[in-house]
Write a protein that holds these residues in place. Structure first.
Motif, PDB file in Angstrom:
ATOM      1  N   LEU A 130      26.508 -69.258  95.739  1.00  8.98           N
ATOM      2  CA  LEU A 130      27.880 -68.822  95.988  1.00  8.98           C
ATOM      3  C   LEU A 130      28.628 -68.601  94.676  1.00  8.98           C
ATOM      4  O   LEU A 130      28.396 -69.323  93.701  1.00  8.98           O
ATOM      5  N   PRO A 131      29.542 -67.639  94.650  1.00 15.41           N
ATOM      6  CA  PRO A 131      30.394 -67.494  93.463  1.00 15.41           C
ATOM      7  C   PRO A 131      31.173 -68.786  93.232  1.00 15.41           C
ATOM      8  O   PRO A 131      31.606 -69.445  94.186  1.00 15.41           O
ATOM      9  N   PRO A 132      31.364 -69.176  91.969  1.00 10.50           N
ATOM     10  CA  PRO A 132      32.090 -70.426  91.689  1.00 10.50           C
ATOM     11  C   PRO A 132      33.452 -70.496  92.359  1.00 10.50           C
ATOM     12  O   PRO A 132      33.855 -71.569  92.828  1.00 10.50           O
ATOM     13  N   ALA A 133      34.173 -69.371  92.436  1.00 11.83           N
ATOM     14  CA  ALA A 133      35.494 -69.387  93.060  1.00 11.83           C
ATOM     15  C   ALA A 133      35.409 -69.774  94.532  1.00 11.83           C
ATOM     16  O   ALA A 133      36.307 -70.440  95.060  1.00 11.83           O
ATOM     17  N   GLU A 134      34.322 -69.390  95.206  1.00 15.52           N
ATOM     18  CA  GLU A 134      34.178 -69.751  96.617  1.00 15.52           C
ATOM     19  C   GLU A 134      33.861 -71.233  96.762  1.00 15.52           C
ATOM     20  O   GLU A 134      34.339 -71.886  97.696  1.00 15.52           O
ATOM     21  N   LEU A 135      33.062 -71.774  95.878  1.00 16.26           N
ATOM     22  CA  LEU A 135      32.784 -73.211  95.919  1.00 16.26           C
ATOM     23  C   LEU A 135      34.054 -74.016  95.673  1.00 16.26           C
ATOM     24  O   LEU A 135      34.322 -75.018  96.342  1.00 16.26           O
ATOM     25  N   LEU A 136      34.853 -73.570  94.694  1.00 15.44           N
ATOM     26  CA  LEU A 136      36.085 -74.285  94.390  1.00 15.44           C
ATOM     27  C   LEU A 136      37.124 -74.137  95.491  1.00 15.44           C
ATOM     28  O   LEU A 136      38.083 -74.908  95.550  1.00 15.44           O
TER      29      LEU A 136
ATOM     30  N   LEU B 123      30.472 -66.878 105.361  1.00 19.05           N
ATOM     31  CA  LEU B 123      31.564 -66.001 104.935  1.00 19.05           C
ATOM     32  C   LEU B 123      31.125 -65.125 103.768  1.00 19.05           C
ATOM     33  O   LEU B 123      31.504 -63.943 103.683  1.00 19.05           O
ATOM     34  N   ASN B 124      30.311 -65.663 102.878  1.00 19.95           N
ATOM     35  CA  ASN B 124      29.799 -64.875 101.768  1.00 19.95           C
ATOM     36  C   ASN B 124      28.980 -63.693 102.274  1.00 19.95           C
ATOM     37  O   ASN B 124      29.066 -62.570 101.745  1.00 19.95           O
ATOM     38  N   ARG B 125      28.193 -63.924 103.329  1.00 20.82           N
ATOM     39  CA  ARG B 125      27.404 -62.843 103.927  1.00 20.82           C
ATOM     40  C   ARG B 125      28.305 -61.825 104.634  1.00 20.82           C
ATOM     41  O   ARG B 125      28.083 -60.609 104.545  1.00 20.82           O
TER      42      ARG B 125
END
Length: 290
Positions: free
Chosen positions: A132-138, A154-156
């Motif tokens: 996952l992009p770091p912004a999505e993890l955060l 949601l990423n998909r």
């Protein structure tokens, strides 16, 4: 763990779907009939619903048990909707996330819920989390397993997957990373429902052309409830329910529908004719559903 339900159909008070049936989601919070893991779903609850003309759902969530919330009782009595997703939660592990960990999760027009648990959480999903992009993890709403599952889906979706593809791909990825996980997922955009049966019960009740309910377990004893086989993807609208083994979901849904006349369907080989709309899904006079 957890029980959830999604509904598409004519506008109904929330309580008619979630509280009034003999074995409603409300009752399933302390007395589920078919739950295989855990017995009491009192670690939070939530409902998301759509209002006419607005694609973004409203949402009400709380940390405690659904039966102890008097505000929800009032809400369920007066709010009406033709599309909703609701859940009662049995936490996988203790945590401090509270209301943020209660389904449904949401983004844009989507509502999402996870009924199950991730084996070896959290270490087992660390490799997937790193995709996952770091912004999505955060930006995770909570630190529980369901919140990360939602982030992966949601990423998909944001990458262009249709709802069924996003659920199926995520389930197969997690099952490979964390064997033995239970992954009954439920997703709606207010017009369609996508769901997976993987390790726990999933049922649907449909009156084709009028309404469809997909739930962890039946909320009454209507004989037209149909159980979804384990390891199956369900795609539903108000007019149809399609079932596909999860091993056969590589192609987009549209291609599979065009090329696979043997797909399970509420129109072909489904349940017998339904009751008249006035009695659909509700006890008839003198009928004992206790």
């Amino acid at each position: 763990m957890c029980r959830h339900l999604a509904y598409l159909g004519p506008e109904e008070p929330l309580g008619r779907l979630l509280v009034e049936p003999a074995h409603s989601l409300f009752r399933q919070s302390w007395a589920p009939r078919r739950q295989r893991h855990g017995t009491v779903n009192a670690d939070g609850f939530g409902v998301g619903w759509y209002a006419e003309g607005d694609p973004v759902p409203g949402r009400y969530r709380r940390t405690g048990p659904i039966w102890g919330d008097q505000s929800f009782a009032d809400l369920a009595r007066v709010v009406r909707s033709g599309a909703l997703l609701a859940a009662v939660r049995d936490a996988t592990v203790a945590g401090a996330d509270g209301e943020a960990a209660a389904a449904p999760y949401t983004a844009g027009s989507w509502l999402f819920s996870h009924n199950g648990a991730i084996s070896g959480w959290p270490r087992s999903l660390a490799p997937l989390a790193q995709t996952l992009p770091p912004a999505e993890l955060l930006s995770l709403e909570a630190r529980c397993d369901s919140a990360l599952v939602w982030a992966l889906i949601l990423n998909r979706l944001r990458a262009g997957d249709e709802e069924g593809q996003a659920l199926a791909g995520t389930v197969l990825d997690i099952a490979a990373a964390a064997p033995g996980s239970r992954l009954n997922l439920l997703l709606t955009n207010g017009e369609t429902i996508a769901a997976t049966a993987w390790g726990d019960t999933l049922w649907y009740l449909t009156e084709p052309g009028r309404r469809t309910v997909v739930a962890s377990e039946p909320y009454d004893d209507d004989p037209h409830w149909q159980e979804v086989p384990d390891r199956t993807l369900l795609a539903a609208s108000r007019t149809d329910v399609l079932l596909t083994p999860l091993k056969d979901v590589d192609a987009p849904m549209a291609e599979r529908l065009a090329s696979s006349p043997t797909l399970g369907s509420a129109r072909a080989g489904g349940p017998p004719s339904h009751k008249e709309p006035s009695t659909w899904g509700r006890p008839t006079q003198g009928e004992n559903r206790a």
